[in-house]
Design an enzyme around this catalytic site. Structure first.
Site, mmCIF file in Angstrom:
data_model
loop_
_atom_site.group_PDB
_atom_site.id
_atom_site.type_symbol
_atom_site.label_atom_id
_atom_site.label_comp_id
_atom_site.label_asym_id
_atom_site.label_seq_id
_atom_site.Cartn_x
_atom_site.Cartn_y
_atom_site.Cartn_z
ATOM 1 N N HIS A 265 -24.559 20.787 -25.344
ATOM 2 C CA HIS A 265 -25.211 20.829 -24.027
ATOM 3 C C HIS A 265 -24.454 19.970 -23.035
ATOM 4 O O HIS A 265 -23.994 18.869 -23.339
ATOM 5 C CB HIS A 265 -26.699 20.484 -24.109
ATOM 6 C CG HIS A 265 -27.050 19.043 -24.246
ATOM 7 N ND1 HIS A 265 -27.151 18.198 -23.161
ATOM 8 C CD2 HIS A 265 -27.383 18.301 -25.326
ATOM 9 C CE1 HIS A 265 -27.530 16.992 -23.571
ATOM 10 N NE2 HIS A 265 -27.667 17.028 -24.880
ATOM 11 N N GLU A 310 -30.570 21.573 -21.234
ATOM 12 C CA GLU A 310 -31.057 21.208 -22.566
ATOM 13 C C GLU A 310 -32.095 20.106 -22.460
ATOM 14 O O GLU A 310 -33.109 20.110 -23.176
ATOM 15 C CB GLU A 310 -29.885 20.751 -23.447
ATOM 16 C CG GLU A 310 -30.239 20.500 -24.908
ATOM 17 C CD GLU A 310 -30.643 19.061 -25.220
ATOM 18 O OE1 GLU A 310 -30.944 18.772 -26.385
ATOM 19 O OE2 GLU A 310 -30.654 18.222 -24.300
#
Length: 491
Positions: A265, A310
Site C-alpha cells: 500500500h 489502505e
C-alpha cells in the site's frame, strides 16, 4: 535441514520443464530465457541503498505536502506520480485506475466534564457536533451483560437530548449509537473495557452513523460515570466521498494464466510520512519491479500493484479485486503482500499460511502454506529463524484470500509487542512494540532498522523471482484444474 540455494534453484529449473504448452505458446522463448533468472541472485539485486533511495524520495514528498502521503492528498498524488514514473522508466506500461472512497477527517475533538477535560477520540464516520460541540446531561447506560446493545437498557432513564455514556463490548459501536439515537440521545461516548485508550474505533459504515460518537479510556469512563452534571462534547468531523488511485504494472512476458501478483500500500496515515508503514513495502516492490524489468525471462507474468486508501479500510485493493471477472481472478496464481519491512524493533515474520501457530484467523487458501515455506527457507538461508504472523485482516491480502487466492509475505511488525523469546532470536528490545513510531509523525527514515529492511527487501525479490519462474513443485500453488477445485471448495 533447509534446502540450499543451489538445490532450490534446481527445483525451480526442474519445475519449468512441466510448464504447460499453453503458457509456452504465449512467449516461445520463455523456457530458455527463464533459466537465466536465478531467484537467489535476483534477491541480491535489491540492495539497501536502492531501497533507502526510494524512501528518501517518499519522505521528501511528505515533507513538501503537509508531512504526510495520505489518500486524497497532494502527498499521495505525488507518491503515485513517483512510482508510476519509476515504473515507466523501467519500460512498464502503467495504469493508475481511480476508485471512490469515503474520507473521514477530524478538525477537533474534546470532552469537557464537571471534573475537567477528558481525552476523547472520534469514532470513524461519527457525525459532526460542529465546532461549538454539544452540551447536554450525561446519562450512563447500565454496565450490564449487554451494555447499550438493547433498547431495554435505557428503560427508566431519560436520555432525550442527553450525552449517553456506554461501556464497550458485546455489540458493534454502530449498534450502541443507533439504539441510543432511537431513544433520543444527542451523542454517545463509549468507554473502553480495557485499560488502554479507545483508539481505532469505527461506526463501520457512514450510512450507519446517526449521532456524534466518541471513545474514551476505561479509567476515564469510570470517573465520568461517577460525575453529575452536564458535559460538552466536540467532535468536529467531515465525511465525504472522494477518489484515489492504485498503480498497476505487469510484465509483458510470462504466462497470463498464472499471474504472480505482488502488492504494497502506497498511502500513509494523515499523522505522518509513512516511511515504514508503508514506504518500506513500496520501496521493496518497486525496486523488485525495476530490477526485473518489463520483459524479463520468466515463465509467469508478474503484476505489481501499489494500493491506495489502505489506511482507510483496504479500499484500493478491495475495489480492485471486486472489479475483476471470475476469469481474471482465476488467472491470479498467488498474491504476495508487503506491508512494513523495517520496523525499528524489527521482527522477522511470515504470514502463517498453514496456521501452524493455531492463532487468530486460521490458514490461508490452499498454497498459502507453500508461500510461507518459501519465505521461511529464504530467511533461514540468511541465518534468520522466522516466526509466524496471523492473517488478521489488517492489510491488502484480505480481498485476495477472500477469493481463495493463496497469499503470503514477510513483515517486520507493527504495534504488537516483541516477546522475550523473539528478542533472544532476533535482537532488539523485549516487551515493547516492534514499531513505536507506528502511525505517528516519527515514522521516518531515521527511525528504520535498515538491516531488517535490507534482509526483507531481498526476501521480497526472492519471492517474486521464485514464483515468476514456477508456481509448481513442492512449494508451488494450485494450478489448472487443481486451482479450480481448491477455489470452489473441492478436495
Amino acid at each position: 535441514m533447509p534446502t540450499t540455494r543451489t538445490a532450490l534453484a534446481a527445483v525451480f529449473a526442474g519445475a519449468l520443464l512441466s510448464v504447460s504448452t499453453a503458457a509456452c505458446s504465449e512467449a516461445e522463448s520463455q523456457p530458455e530465457a527463464a533459466e537465466q533468472l536465478d531467484a537467489a541472485e535476483f534477491a541480491s539485486s535489491v540492495t539497501t541503498p536502492a531501497l533507502t533511495g526510494h524512501l528518501e524520495e517518499l519522505e521528501r514528498i511528505a515533507a513538501e505536502n503537509d508531512g504526510n502521503r495520505a489518500a486524497g492528498t497532494s502527498g499521495y498524488d505525488a507518491s503515485v506520480d513517483y512510482v508510476a514514473e519509476q515504473l515507466r522508466g523501467a519500460g512498464f506500461d502503467v495504469e493508475t485506475p481511480e476508485f471512490s472512497f469515503t474520507d473521514f477527517t477530524v478538525a477537533a475533538e474534546s470532552l469537557r466534564a464537571p471534573s475537567g477535560d477528558v481525552p476523547v477520540v472520534a469514532l470513524s464516520y461519527s457525525p459532526s457536533t460542529g465546532p461549538d460541540g454539544i452540551t447536554g446531561r450525561l446519562v450512563a447506560a447500565p454496565d450490564d451483560e449487554t451494555p447499550g446493545c438493547e433498547a431495554t437498557d435505557y428503560d427508566g432513564l431519560d436520555v432525550a437530548g442527553a450525552v449517553v455514556l456506554v461501556t464497550r463490548g458485546v455489540c458493534p459501536f454502530a449498534d450502541k449509537q443507533s439504539i441510543a439515537a432511537e431513544r433520543g440521545a444527542a451523542a454517545v461516548i463509549v468507554a473502553n473495557n480495557a485499560p488502554e485508550p479507545l483508539t481505532g474505533g469505527t461506526l463501520g459504515d457512514p450510512a450507519a452513523a446517526r449521532i456524534p460518537t466518541g471513545g474514551i479510556g476505561q479509567a476515564e469512563g469510570a470517573a465520568l460515570a461517577a460525575a453529575v452534571g452536564e458535559v460538552t462534547l466536540v467532535l468536529d468531523t467531515t465525511t465525504e466521498e472522494r477518489t484515489s488511485r492504485n498503480v498497476i504494472a505487469q510484465t509483458a512476458t510470462g504466462s497470463t494464466e498464472d499471474v504472480v501478483m505482488v502488492g504494497a500500500h502506497l498511502d500513509s496515515v494523515p499523522d505522518g510520512p509513512g516511511i515504514n508503514d508503508n514506504g518500506t513495502g513500496v520501496a521493496a516492490v518497486l525496486e523488485s519491479a525495476k530490477q526485473l524489468g518489463a520483459e524479463p525471462g520468466v515463465t509467469n507474468a508478474v503484476r505489481f500493484a501499489f494500493w491506495g486508501a489502505e489506511e482507510l479500510g483496504l479500499v484500493g485493493s478491495d475495489e480492485y479485486v471486486a472489479a475483476l471477472s471470475e476469469e481474471e481472478l482465476a488467472d491470479i496464481a498467488l498474491y504476495l503482500n508487503f506491508d512494513m519491512l523495517g520496523s525499528e524493533n524489527a521482527g522477522y515474520l511470515t504470514y502463517d499460511g498453514d496456521d501452524s501457530d493455531a492463532q487468530g484467523e486460521g490458514p490461508g487458501p490452499a498454497g498459502s502454506d507453500a508461500i510461507e515455506r518459501t519465505f521461511v527457507r529464504y530467511l533461514s538461508e540468511q541465518g534468520i529463524e522466522a516466526a509466524g504472523t496471523d492473517f488478521d485482516g489488517r492489510s491488502d491480502y484480505g480481498a485476495f484470500i477472500a477469493k481463495g487466492i493463496p497469499s503470503g509475505g514477510v513483515f517486520s511488525g507493527a504495534d504488537d509487542v516483541k516477546t522475550p523469546e523473539q528478542a533472544a532470536m532476533w535482537g532488539g528490545e523485549a516487551d515493547v512494540p516492534y514499531d513505536r513510531n507506528y502511525h505517528t509523525p516519527g515514522d521516518t527514515l531515521a527511525a528504520l532498522d535498515t538491516e531488517a529492511l535490507g534482509v526483507n527487501g531481498s526476501a521480497v525479490a526472492y519471492g517474486v523471482a521464485a514464483y515468476a519462474l514456477s508456481v509448481e513443485g513442492p512449494d508451488g500453488v494450485p494450478s489448472g484444474e487443481a486451482r479450480t477445485q481448491a477455489r470452489d471448495g473441492g478436495e
